[in-house]
Design an enzyme around this catalytic site. Structure first.
Site, PDB file in Angstrom:
ATOM      1  N   GLY A 135     -17.243  -2.468 -14.637  1.00  0.00           N
ATOM      2  CA  GLY A 135     -17.147  -2.811 -13.329  1.00  0.00           C
ATOM      3  C   GLY A 135     -18.760  -2.586 -12.433  1.00  0.00           C
ATOM      4  N   ALA A 136     -19.807  -3.477 -12.828  1.00  0.00           N
ATOM      5  CA  ALA A 136     -21.117  -3.184 -12.421  1.00  0.00           C
ATOM      6  C   ALA A 136     -21.442  -4.005 -11.359  1.00  0.00           C
ATOM      7  CB  ALA A 136     -21.942  -3.238 -13.676  1.00  0.00           C
ATOM      8  N   ASN A 180     -15.974   2.812 -15.745  1.00  0.00           N
ATOM      9  CA  ASN A 180     -15.885   2.700 -14.104  1.00  0.00           C
ATOM     10  C   ASN A 180     -15.018   1.925 -13.456  1.00  0.00           C
ATOM     11  OD1 ASN A 180     -17.125   3.322 -11.394  1.00  0.00           O
ATOM     12  ND2 ASN A 180     -17.508   1.141 -11.989  1.00  0.00           N
ATOM     13  N   SER A 235     -10.661  10.065 -10.201  1.00  0.00           N
ATOM     14  CA  SER A 235     -10.475  10.052  -8.792  1.00  0.00           C
ATOM     15  C   SER A 235     -10.092  11.565  -8.447  1.00  0.00           C
ATOM     16  CB  SER A 235      -9.632   9.087  -8.226  1.00  0.00           C
ATOM     17  OG  SER A 235      -9.217   9.660  -6.898  1.00  0.00           O
ATOM     18  N   TYR A 286      -1.765   5.038  -8.365  1.00  0.00           N
ATOM     19  CA  TYR A 286      -3.172   5.305  -8.609  1.00  0.00           C
ATOM     20  C   TYR A 286      -3.681   6.619  -9.244  1.00  0.00           C
ATOM     21  CZ  TYR A 286      -8.306   5.412  -7.265  1.00  0.00           C
ATOM     22  OH  TYR A 286      -9.428   5.769  -7.477  1.00  0.00           O
ATOM     23  N   ALA A 287      -2.727   7.604  -8.427  1.00  0.00           N
ATOM     24  CA  ALA A 287      -3.141   9.057  -8.823  1.00  0.00           C
ATOM     25  C   ALA A 287      -2.830   9.190 -10.225  1.00  0.00           C
ATOM     26  CB  ALA A 287      -2.453   9.934  -8.050  1.00  0.00           C
ATOM     27  N   ALA A 288      -1.491   8.623 -10.646  1.00  0.00           N
ATOM     28  CA  ALA A 288      -1.047   8.946 -12.117  1.00  0.00           C
ATOM     29  C   ALA A 288      -1.954   8.148 -12.962  1.00  0.00           C
ATOM     30  CB  ALA A 288       0.264   8.151 -12.142  1.00  0.00           C
ATOM     31  N   LYS A 294      -5.085   7.802 -12.922  1.00  0.00           N
ATOM     32  CA  LYS A 294      -6.305   8.917 -12.870  1.00  0.00           C
ATOM     33  C   LYS A 294      -6.041  10.277 -13.428  1.00  0.00           C
ATOM     34  CE  LYS A 294      -9.265   5.739 -11.004  1.00  0.00           C
ATOM     35  NZ  LYS A 294     -10.474   5.175 -11.707  1.00  0.00           N
ATOM     36  N   ILE A 351     -15.793   8.071  -1.415  1.00  0.00           N
ATOM     37  CA  ILE A 351     -17.190   7.887  -1.466  1.00  0.00           C
ATOM     38  C   ILE A 351     -17.361   6.349  -0.751  1.00  0.00           C
ATOM     39  CG2 ILE A 351     -19.152   6.992  -3.155  1.00  0.00           C
ATOM     40  CD1 ILE A 351     -17.843   9.910  -3.599  1.00  0.00           C
TER      41      ILE A 351
HETATM   42  N1  NAP Z   1     -14.858   4.621  -3.822  1.00  0.00           N
HETATM   43  C1  NAP Z   1     -14.172   5.751  -3.833  1.00  0.00           C
HETATM   44  O1  NAP Z   1     -13.849   6.460  -2.789  1.00  0.00           O
HETATM   45  C2  NAP Z   1     -13.364   6.162  -5.087  1.00  0.00           C
HETATM   46  C3  NAP Z   1     -12.875   7.422  -5.050  1.00  0.00           C
HETATM   47  C4  NAP Z   1     -12.167   7.808  -6.090  1.00  0.00           C
HETATM   48  C5  NAP Z   1     -12.354   7.127  -7.312  1.00  0.00           C
HETATM   49  N2  NAP Z   1     -12.911   6.016  -7.220  1.00  0.00           N
HETATM   50  C6  NAP Z   1     -13.096   5.289  -8.588  1.00  0.00           C
HETATM   51  O2  NAP Z   1     -14.402   4.755  -8.849  1.00  0.00           O
HETATM   52  C7  NAP Z   1     -14.484   3.695  -9.613  1.00  0.00           C
HETATM   53  C8  NAP Z   1     -15.479   2.695  -8.851  1.00  0.00           C
HETATM   54  O3  NAP Z   1     -15.143   2.405  -7.639  1.00  0.00           O
HETATM   55  P1  NAP Z   1     -15.928   2.032  -6.514  1.00  0.00           P
HETATM   56  O4  NAP Z   1     -15.647   2.517  -5.271  1.00  0.00           O
HETATM   57  O5  NAP Z   1     -17.391   1.729  -6.964  1.00  0.00           O
HETATM   58  O6  NAP Z   1     -15.203   0.381  -6.564  1.00  0.00           O
HETATM   59  P2  NAP Z   1     -15.389  -1.045  -6.215  1.00  0.00           P
HETATM   60  O7  NAP Z   1     -16.895  -1.119  -5.497  1.00  0.00           O
HETATM   61  O8  NAP Z   1     -14.254  -1.675  -5.732  1.00  0.00           O
HETATM   62  O9  NAP Z   1     -15.794  -1.634  -7.866  1.00  0.00           O
HETATM   63  C9  NAP Z   1     -14.725  -1.702  -8.696  1.00  0.00           C
HETATM   64  C10 NAP Z   1     -15.702  -2.449  -9.880  1.00  0.00           C
HETATM   65  O10 NAP Z   1     -14.509  -2.660 -10.972  1.00  0.00           O
HETATM   66  C11 NAP Z   1     -14.433  -4.179 -11.346  1.00  0.00           C
HETATM   67  N3  NAP Z   1     -12.863  -4.206 -11.696  1.00  0.00           N
HETATM   68  C12 NAP Z   1     -11.863  -4.410 -10.881  1.00  0.00           C
HETATM   69  N4  NAP Z   1     -10.960  -4.812 -11.517  1.00  0.00           N
HETATM   70  C13 NAP Z   1     -10.957  -4.855 -12.762  1.00  0.00           C
HETATM   71  C14 NAP Z   1     -10.470  -5.253 -13.997  1.00  0.00           C
HETATM   72  N5  NAP Z   1      -9.243  -5.570 -13.850  1.00  0.00           N
HETATM   73  N6  NAP Z   1     -11.150  -5.379 -15.270  1.00  0.00           N
HETATM   74  C15 NAP Z   1     -12.334  -5.298 -15.163  1.00  0.00           C
HETATM   75  N7  NAP Z   1     -13.035  -4.732 -14.269  1.00  0.00           N
HETATM   76  C16 NAP Z   1     -12.636  -4.730 -12.697  1.00  0.00           C
HETATM   77  C17 NAP Z   1     -15.093  -4.711 -10.201  1.00  0.00           C
HETATM   78  O11 NAP Z   1     -15.494  -6.054 -10.731  1.00  0.00           O
HETATM   79  P3  NAP Z   1     -15.150  -7.530 -10.448  1.00  0.00           P
HETATM   80  O12 NAP Z   1     -14.484  -7.404  -9.474  1.00  0.00           O
HETATM   81  O13 NAP Z   1     -16.656  -8.298 -10.626  1.00  0.00           O
HETATM   82  O14 NAP Z   1     -14.523  -7.751 -11.767  1.00  0.00           O
HETATM   83  C18 NAP Z   1     -15.972  -3.875  -9.729  1.00  0.00           C
HETATM   84  O15 NAP Z   1     -17.293  -3.685 -10.091  1.00  0.00           O
HETATM   85  C19 NAP Z   1     -13.031   3.062  -9.682  1.00  0.00           C
HETATM   86  O16 NAP Z   1     -12.425   3.376 -11.074  1.00  0.00           O
HETATM   87  C20 NAP Z   1     -12.363   3.812  -8.696  1.00  0.00           C
HETATM   88  O17 NAP Z   1     -10.981   4.104  -8.858  1.00  0.00           O
HETATM   89  C21 NAP Z   1     -13.539   5.496  -5.968  1.00  0.00           C
END
Ligand code: NAP
Length: 282
Positions: free
Chosen positions: A29-30, A94, A146, A159-161, A163, A192
């Site tokens: 997920g980059a 990620n 998370s 989602y919580a489950a 994580k 974030i």
């Molecule tokens: N932002 C927050 O507040 C927050 C809070 C708690 C936890 N997190 C966790 O942190 C991580 C990153 O979050 P973020 O905020 O950076 O999210 P984001 O900007 O939405 O990025 C998510 C990434 O995951 C990839 N992705 C989504 N579905 C996928 C799938 N089925 N297979 C492979 N790749 C997939 C996307 O890439 P493509 O769309 O290009 O495939 C994207 O690069 C996640 O695990 C999220 O649950 C975030």
């Protein structure tokens, strides 16, 4: 006596691991948010960085080699893992889907997809990359969970489950692989400001019994994320799991993480849960 205090120190401290300052890094997920920034920082530090997307637009972005990976598709995970040459030094699991909806109304196929993307897929990829990491005798694996994995919230149950599941398996894996020089850490982001709110999947019947409360929770959740800490703040915390000689099992940043975890240790569960829900307007 010396033996006794050496034994106590071993019991109290995380184990010392070989440093990981070069080699191949994989970041799932980059393309946005946390994953994109982690991948860029690893490039800066001289790693060969392989980033993933479900649909990469280019082969190279900012020095990151982009490859296809859909964690919802086991065949895609196998093909991606097979494409990795040599041992991985740093694996950042990620990628994730942010799902919401009342438990009663979550379609079973959506729940299963979420568990595949946020949990089983990461475990599958890790299993496939571990043999070469063990043979190399070093590496760091970071599971991006998370804070909702530690503080479950209404309408975010699936989602919580997912994580909480990744956190639990990471702690088990950590103990299994430390003797091979591999560190495993969970990083729990709070709110974030990555724009993830825009990409959240929602399952709610607009005329159903949960719709009004769901809307209140989502409005508060989105507002919390909009004023959440910067992605840089979270990534700085995540890099401790790569840089520390004795990486902790657990790192967290955002949503006043130090205060929240201290309060969780001190307060009765009912009070803590009420505080978490109040923070989201419930
Ligand atoms: N932002 C927050 O507040 C927050 C809070 C708690 C936890 N997190 C966790 O942190 C991580 C990153 O979050 P973020 O905020 O950076 O999210 P984001 O900007 O939405 O990025 C998510 C990434 O995951 C990839 N992705 C989504 N579905 C996928 C799938 N089925 N297979 C492979 N790749 C997939 C996307 O890439 P493509 O769309 O290009 O495939 C994207 O690069 C996640 O695990 C999220 O649950 C975030």
């Amino acid at each position: 006596m010396a033996n006794k205090s050496a034994g106590l120190a071993k019991f109290l401290r995380a184990p010392s691991l070989p440093p990981v300052r070069s080699g191949t890094a994989v970041v799932t997920g980059a393309t946005s948010g946390i994953g994109e920034l982690v991948a860029r920082e690893l490039v800066e530090r001289g790693f060969k960085v392989i980033g993933t997307s479900r649909s990469p637009q280019k082969d190279q972005v900012n020095g990151i080699e982009m490859r296809q990976l859909d964690l919802g598709n086991p065949a895609s995970i196998e093909a991606f893992a097979d494409s990795i040459e040599g041992p991985v030094a740093v694996l950042v699991n990620n990628a994730g889907e942010s799902q919401s909806g009342p438990v009663e109304e979550l379609p079973l196929d959506a729940l299963q997809r979420l568990m595949q993307v946020n949990f089983t897929g990461h475990v599958d990829l890790t299993q496939r990359l571990l043999p070469a990491m063990r043979a190399a005798g070093r590496g760091r694996i970071i599971m991006v969970g998370s804070m909702l994995g530690s503080f479950p919230l209404a309408y975010r149950g699936s989602y919580a489950a997912s994580k909480a599941a990744i956190k639990a398996i990471a702690i088990a894996l950590r103990r299994e692989v430390r003797r091979f020089g591999i560190g495993v850490s969970v990083v729990e982001p709070g709110a974030i400001n990555t724009g993830i709110s825009l990409r959240r999947t929602k399952y709610i019947k607009s005329d159903g019994p949960y719709s009004a409360e769901f809307d209140t929770m989502i409005t508060n959740l989105d507002a919390n994320e909009a004023k959440g800490i910067s992605t840089q703040g979270l990534v700085a915390e995540l890099f401790k799991a790569i840089d520390d000689k004795r990486p902790s099992a657990f790192y967290a940043a955002g949503s006043s993480a130090p205060v929240a975890f201290s309060a969780q240790r001190a307060l009765p569960l009912e009070i803590m849960q009420n505080l978490v829900h109040r923070k989201h307007g419930l």
